[in-house]
Design a protein around this motif. Sequence first.
Motif, PDB file in Angstrom:
ATOM      1  N   ARG A   1      17.777  26.674  71.329  1.00  0.00           N
ATOM      2  CA  ARG A   1      17.997  25.248  71.537  1.00  0.00           C
ATOM      3  C   ARG A   1      16.659  24.546  71.736  1.00  0.00           C
ATOM      4  O   ARG A   1      16.348  23.558  71.086  1.00  0.00           O
ATOM      5  N   GLU A   2      15.851  25.110  72.602  1.00  0.00           N
ATOM      6  CA  GLU A   2      14.538  24.541  72.906  1.00  0.00           C
ATOM      7  C   GLU A   2      13.704  24.328  71.642  1.00  0.00           C
ATOM      8  O   GLU A   2      12.984  23.350  71.513  1.00  0.00           O
ATOM      9  N   LEU A   3      13.834  25.280  70.716  1.00  0.00           N
ATOM     10  CA  LEU A   3      12.960  25.259  69.544  1.00  0.00           C
ATOM     11  C   LEU A   3      13.625  24.669  68.301  1.00  0.00           C
ATOM     12  O   LEU A   3      13.023  24.626  67.242  1.00  0.00           O
ATOM     13  N   ASN A   4      14.892  24.282  68.469  1.00  0.00           N
ATOM     14  CA  ASN A   4      15.632  23.824  67.296  1.00  0.00           C
ATOM     15  C   ASN A   4      15.645  24.864  66.184  1.00  0.00           C
ATOM     16  O   ASN A   4      15.389  24.562  65.025  1.00  0.00           O
ATOM     17  N   LEU A   5      15.890  26.085  66.596  1.00  0.00           N
ATOM     18  CA  LEU A   5      15.999  27.162  65.620  1.00  0.00           C
ATOM     19  C   LEU A   5      17.302  27.900  65.907  1.00  0.00           C
ATOM     20  O   LEU A   5      17.933  27.677  66.940  1.00  0.00           O
ATOM     21  N   SER A   6      17.682  28.778  65.023  1.00  0.00           N
ATOM     22  CA  SER A   6      18.887  29.565  65.284  1.00  0.00           C
ATOM     23  C   SER A   6      18.509  30.835  66.043  1.00  0.00           C
ATOM     24  O   SER A   6      17.364  31.270  66.009  1.00  0.00           O
ATOM     25  N   VAL A   7      19.490  31.391  66.714  1.00  0.00           N
ATOM     26  CA  VAL A   7      19.221  32.617  67.468  1.00  0.00           C
ATOM     27  C   VAL A   7      18.758  33.733  66.552  1.00  0.00           C
ATOM     28  O   VAL A   7      17.901  34.537  66.922  1.00  0.00           O
TER      29      VAL A   7
END
Lengths: 336, 336
Positions: free
Chosen positions: B11-17
Amino acid sequence: MKNINIKDLARELNLSVGTISKAFHDSYEISEDTKNRVLETARRLNYVPNPYASSLRGRRSKNIAVVIPEVADSFFSLAINGIESVAKEKGYHVLICLTHESFENEKTILQEFQGGRVDGVLMSVSRETSESAHILNLMGNGVPLVFFDRVLDEIDTAKITTDDFESGYKATEHLIQQGCDNIGFLGISECLSISNRRLEGYQKALNDYHVRYDSQQIINCTNDAVQNDILIRELLQGPNRPNGIVATVEKLTTPVYRASEALGLNIPADLKFVCFSNLETASILNPSLTTITQPAFEMGKIAATLLFKSLEKNDFNLSKESQVVPSRFIMRGSTI
Amino acid sequence: MKNINIKDLARELNLSVGTISKAFHDSYEISEDTKNRVLETARRLNYVPNPYASSLRGRRSKNIAVVIPEVADSFFSLAINGIESVAKEKGYHVLICLTHESFENEKTILQEFQGGRVDGVLMSVSRETSESAHILNLMGNGVPLVFFDRVLDEIDTAKITTDDFESGYKATEHLIQQGCDNIGFLGISECLSISNRRLEGYQKALNDYHVRYDSQQIINCTNDAVQNDILIRELLQGPNRPNGIVATVEKLTTPVYRASEALGLNIPADLKFVCFSNLETASILNPSLTTITQPAFEMGKIAATLLFKSLEKNDFNLSKESQVVPSRFIMRGSTI
DNA sequence: CTGAAAGCGCTAACAG
DNA sequence: CTGTTAGCGCTTTCAG
């Protein structure tokens, strides 16, 4: 070959996994009959629940860590036994983590715990540890931590220690009473709580008895045995050779005895020697060794008990639970 | 307990897990730039992957177990250091499990491993262990196991031992050469491999040198220190007092020395004494102790290395990898 | 009393 | 290069 899991068990018994799980936890929802059937088949099939799945689901690992400098040391190995005895009772596992006296290792180990590997930590800091950020960090993440023996004063949690100041005082006083007027002190670190408190006791005794204090006689031993041998030899063959020595850790015993022998110094005639030590062989050394002996097993037990209390109820305030347990001073041949 | 997880990071990085996970494992699919961003934020947020989730998913725990009787013993604590040194290199954790010489404990511990807690086991059996079902069971489930020091002969796997027979022989031969004609043997178990092999060496030496063999002089010590004191005293004040003793474990040193002293027997004049021991203080005892010293650290290292080999490739055949490493015989004052 | 199902946090196969 | 998603094995609501 394949680890049998709860699903296999369920299939075998024509039950749902939920029922199995509940039966295992002795839930009131499950009939006695089913419980028995489940337990019996589990035993038969050698089913053991996967601890990692439980940990993941339950958000608690049922593991505690013991972070210590070294295991080849009587104090720590006895303390481990004390810790283990209470962990076992609580159904917990003990992870023993060795720092080998390195601050870097210590940081790495605690950092790893951030992932939730353990529910709580018992710790004796390394000789290099002077900062507390790595510990505060972990505690800040909700992992309770109890110190034993080697503590960090500035951290607000339970600390199980011995009466280091008094012991240092008593050891030194004893040497003075035995006629020593030039007493060396072998510490292991300038930042270590136990080393410093014992040193303060030593200094106070010298002062009280008006014995000359000479900072040259205070040696900071290292973590390297060869280097320690050199330091001790230098002290014992220097121009100002002490006639008494207080040493703060067990592992300094052999080097001191050997250096004395090599230099033709007789213990106790030429050099009286007291050591903080839990060595079982203290009484059969040549000469038998006067020691300050710590209640290692007991300390481990107390520390672990406190940790579990805080694990059991969240509002338990560890910082009000520090204890100082007395050491025993055991006079033997190395000082009389 | 705000342990930050991979989702928070994502979430913090706007990436997927998925991306985060891959970045963490340095996957070729991820751009350098993203990797750096991920690593950097992970560090900043103090993210450490939950080891239990990884274990569950990957079906390997990255843990090995060391199952030993006791940690307050120089041999075992040194062996632990050896084991740890290789585990660390492999990124594995070491679970130290103590049986306290109890077969029941040993069974319980191995049984627990059936749940997948550890990927492999290093083991020295308890003094009570004579059956092998619990071990075969675990191995049958695909958990590789390597013995060190105390082995179970009938189990087909790697065994790292010392030359117990030869050492027992050499110790006894030495006593004979020093003039002993009545030599006692202190074992710790009738089923323990090391105890028996050392005993056989002892018997062979007596036989070769035509020294009288008397089964009365063979004492099986217990796990209870008080009881051992009694047994040793009985031996030393009996009608047929030995003038030499071979002891198979370190912890018998102090009792023998103390009993001798209490009974007014001088070591080595009245009684010569050799002990299997890794005690650091052997050389400063009164008198210094003649020992058979095992390469404990080395043995731990070898055993662990083999275990990891078998962990790394499934077709690695442990049963062809047993090694016998030599002990050192160190003559000191207790026999000359 | 028993079952169904939703995750715990992470990895990896598959899709885009 | 990045995202989506289906589980790993277990516990725990919630429904029946």
